[in-house]
Design a protein around this motif. Structure first.
Motif, PDB file in Angstrom:
ATOM      1  N   TYR A   1      -5.870  -4.427  -1.187  1.00  0.00           N
ATOM      2  CA  TYR A   1      -5.531  -3.207  -1.908  1.00  0.00           C
ATOM      3  C   TYR A   1      -4.884  -3.535  -3.254  1.00  0.00           C
ATOM      4  O   TYR A   1      -5.196  -2.917  -4.285  1.00  0.00           O
TER       5      TYR A   1
ATOM      6  N   MET B   1       0.838  -1.199   0.000  1.00  0.00           N
ATOM      7  CA  MET B   1       0.000   0.000   0.000  1.00  0.00           C
ATOM      8  C   MET B   1       0.873   1.248   0.000  1.00  0.00           C
ATOM      9  O   MET B   1       2.042   1.199   0.368  1.00  0.00           O
TER      10      MET B   1
ATOM     11  N   HIS C   1      -1.186   5.614   3.273  1.00  0.00           N
ATOM     12  CA  HIS C   1      -2.435   4.893   3.538  1.00  0.00           C
ATOM     13  C   HIS C   1      -2.635   4.798   5.052  1.00  0.00           C
ATOM     14  O   HIS C   1      -1.684   4.635   5.813  1.00  0.00           O
TER      15      HIS C   1
END
Length: 804
Positions: free
Chosen positions: A612, A52, A56
């Motif tokens: 993700y 990620m 994030h």
């Protein structure tokens, strides 16, 4: 004007290449040397790949935890399930091993039966002290038996930390130096110090030692990736060269192709080093990927060269025409493939961005190398002999082309019915697909370290840390009895979750303090009451100096606490269920106006990162479809042709997704990658076929049937050759010990095979069935790019030859 420019441009390129052969060889040699100097910059990640973006919220929460308590993944576990461990000889040997490990700078401390400490109450002054649980340095057999009984019955503080409640399994916990755990020093320690030491110990004392923990798992997993890069490259070279030789029956042609792709691999490593990217499980796939994608370029160029030699025997003219006629088509197909990979650059995942950058650059690089090296080398060699050209007239290839033509001519209804049935079955299969975020699922399951992970899951309920960070919003808030009771209530809830281990927190020490106050009686291993707390506090003050225990679970201000539990490898869906169960309970126990509580840790980080990544891969696939549809629109200037061209390329993706559902292959980073790779490659066949089809329409006065069959006969052989190379080339990934890489290789191979059949059967069938709506010059206008040669080009060549 455009046509003349296209012809003239590639004619100029051909002249430039063939007139500057020595300069080109020198430039390629220098470029290869310079890129090879960048290999030293290639490095292997010593931490888990961050799936990620840094900003994030999940990453921010994890980094906040690290700021408070430091690296959590620094624990290596050594487990023994041996009934004779508590005998003088074996216990002394185990003691010696842990003492030796403690001498390494990478090891901060060890909690082991041989060095176990017990909390004792002392008067005058009133204090608690950690004293050796086993006083004798050379204990007798009876002393060891008594110690074993005490450990399992009277020291609940060490439950799941030193001993398993499921059996008589014992473990030692090695806490690595937090400053070194994410550096190369960890790899050196594990591979060159710890493993040889364990192997020697096992051989000398006939004791089976199980080793696990996140630092150990990460090190061995990374080493497996390193080991497999060379294996993949060797296997890809072997398989593709063997198939290439079967097709061409020419050692010379095979050797030239291998030289080309080997230079391409060297450039791939050079680009990774130049960009200072890490070798991950994705970037490790690029060198063999370049081999698999580069060989079809060689097939197109060498096949055309041999066709030209057979046609007129003039080597100079043949080489000139190879570059001029095949260069444009090969450029376009490589651009579409590179575009499919380049869509990864547009995602928010750094892992995918790096993969997209390196893959797209090197796909274009292997095209350039093929276009330069093959004509230049052949220009210095004698023209191929008749025996080298026999493969151009193979009867079985003719039989395959006749079968395709017969199917399209007489069995179109059967093709449509088969396609619809496959589509319906695929949709049913797609609904059964699950998403997997399992850390272990893709790991080599035949390795000892994978078996050891499963061992620790059985005995100690997991090895992957899940952390709960508690902010009491006030200094010393953690040690208030009301907070400790809330922590205890949450721990009781966690203990009831079968996938989670018994938690570790400051409560263990507080409970142990009460047990020590009552002279070690295990029935008092519980939180003290308010009244008992007043009695115990004078003794407990001495524990604040024991920073090793206190600072592990409470920060220096006393405001933040952590609860650590270890998870079994349960996958994304189950992890989500656990999270959904925990969060409401946390909110109920810790009022939001008084506490701020967050879930974090490696296990949660990986699960969130997987979701993700899958989302980003789906976005990149959609972008690839839009981008390539845009290229088709620009090329053919026809919306109807875009739809017709996408159908045979999307159907194989749906079929593969359906197969995944029926076979129970989950959606995960490695398998979702299949669709973007396969789509970017399979659309090349469509471009070749439609370009030839448009050309045949003009030559045959817009007669659909004649044009379709002519295009099918012309492109069928080369499409079959390249598809077979791609099929077996990607199949080499199935020799991997990583489950995800195996799935990637098998699924891409199957998808490309489906795509070949769809482009050779379904695409021409659609063109024939929809002939009225597409058989006019308005629908198929002059394309923006000349892809293949036409009769007009032949006339231009003839005029050039006469002038010369």
């Amino acid at each position: 004007m455009h046509k003349i420019f296209s012809f003239g441009f590639w004619n100029s390129i051909a002249s430039l290449i063939l007139r500057n052969r020595i300069a080109i060889i020198i430039i390629i040699g220098v470029a290869t040397f310079l890129l090879s100097t960048q290999w030293k910059n290639m490095r292997f990640s010593h931490t888990e790949a961050n799936l990620m973006p840094d900003d994030h919220e999940v990453n921010l929460s994890y980094n906040d935890f690290l700021d408070k308590f430091g690296e959590e993944g620094n624990l290596i576990l050594l487990g023994i399930q041996d009934s004779e461990l508590f005998t003088p000889e074996k216990f002394a040997a185990w003691n010696k091993l842990t003492d030796k490990l403690l001498t390494y700078p990478e090891v901060d401390q060890i909690i082991s039966p041989s060095s176990l400490k017990e909390l004792k109450k002392f008067e005058d002054p009133k204090r608690f002290e950690m004293v050796p649980a086993l006083e004798s340095k050379t204990p007798t057999e009876q002393e060891l038996k008594d110690f074993e009984d005490k450990l399992f019955t009277a020291l609940p503080f060490y439950e799941n930390l030193v001993y398993s409640t499921h059996s008589n399994t014992i473990q030692s916990a090695l806490y690595l130096n937090k400053d070194l755990v994410n550096t190369k020093a960890r790899k050196i320690f594990v591979l060159e110090e710890l493993n040889p030491l364990i192997e020697k110990f096992e051989a000398e004392h006939d004791i089976d030692v199980r080793v696990s923990g996140m630092p150990y798992i990460r090190t061995l997993n990374a080493q497996n990736i390193v080991d497999e890069i060379g294996l993949f490259i060797a296997a890809a070279l072997l398989v593709t060269s063997f198939i290439f030789f079967l097709f061409f029956r020419s050692l010379r042609a095979t050797l030239i192709s291998m030289i080309t792709v080997c230079i391409g691999v060297m450039w791939a490593f050079g680009v990774i080093g130049l960009l200072h990217y890490e070798i991950t499980i994705l970037t490790a796939l690029i060198p063999p990927l370049i081999i698999v994608i580069g060989i079809p370029n060689c097939i197109f160029l060498i096949n055309k060269y041999q066709q030209e030699i057979k046609k007129h025997g003039n080597q100079a003219k043949s080489l000139q025409r190879v570059i001029t006629k095949v260069g444009n088509a090969t450029l376009l197909t490589n651009v579409t493939t590179a575009s499919g990979f380049a869509t990864f650059i547009l995602t928010d995942s750094q892992l995918l961005k790096e993969f997209g950058v390196v893959a797209s650059i090197n796909i274009l690089a292997i095209f350039l190398l093929s276009l330069l090296i093959i004509p230049v080398i052949y220009s210095y060699l004698k023209p191929p002999k008749d025996r080298h050209l026999k493969h151009l007239n193979k009867k079985w290839i003719g039989g395959f082309v006749n079968w395709m033509e017969n199917m399209v001519r007489h069995n179109r209804i059967a093709i449509y019915i088969s396609s619809i049935v496959l589509l319906v079955l695929s949709i049913i299969g797609i609904y059964t697909i699950r998403i997997s975020g399992s850390i272990l699922e893709d790991m080599p399951q035949n390795t000892q370290f994978y078996k050891d992970i499963r061992f620790f899951e059985r005995e100690f309920d997991g090895v992957m840390p899940l952390e709960i960070l508690i902010d009491t919003k006030r200094p010393k808030g953690v040690l208030k009895l009301s907070t400790l009771k809330r922590i205890n209530e949450l721990e009781d809830f966690i203990t009831e979750v079968p996938e989670l281990s018994k938690p570790l927190s400051i409560n263990r020490l507080v409970k142990y303090s009460k047990q020590a106050y009552y002279n070690g009686n295990p029935k008092y291993y519980q939180l003290p009451s308010s009244q008992e707390r007043n009695f115990i506090m004078p003794y407990a003050k001495s524990l604040s100096s024991n920073e090793g225990i206190m600072q592990s679970y409470v920060d220096s201000t006393g405001q933040y606490a952590r609860i650590t539990t270890f998870m079994k490898d349960v996958g994304t869906e189950k992890m989500k269920e656990i999270e959904n169960d925990l969060l409401p309970e946390i909110k109920k126990i810790f009022p939001e106006d008084r506490y701020e509580v967050s879930l974090t840790g490696k296990a949660l980080l990986f699960q969130k990162g997987t979701n993700y990544l899958v989302k980003n891969l789906i976005i990149s696939l959609g972008l690839a479809i839009l981008l390539i549809a845009g290229l088709m629109a620009w090329m053919f200037r026809s919306f109807r042709m875009i739809l017709i061209s996408l159908v045979p390329n999307l159907l194989p993706l749906l079929v593969t997704a359906g197969v995944m559902g029926f076979l129970g292959v989950p959606i995960k980073p490695s398998t979702i990658l299949v669709f973007s790779i396969a789509f970017g490659i399979s659309v090349d066949d469509t471009i070749h076929f439609l370009a030839k089809y448009r050309q045949e329409l003009k030559a045959n006065d817009w007669k659909i049937k004649r044009s379709v069959y002519a295009a099918l006969r012309e492109t069928g052989v080369s499409m079959f050759y390249t598809s077979i190379v791609l099929f077996f080339g990607f199949s080499v990934f199935m020799i991997s010990s990583f489950g995800g890489t195996v799935a990637l290789g098998g699924l891409v191979s199957a998808t490309l095979l489906f795509a070949m059949l769809a482009n050779l059967l379904l695409l021409p069938s659609l063109l024939l069935s929809l002939e009225r709506s597409i058989a006019n010059k308005e629908v198929l206008k002059e394309p923006a790019m000349k892809i293949l040669e036409s009769e007009e080009d032949e006339n231009e060549w003839d005029s050039i030859d006469k002038e010369n």
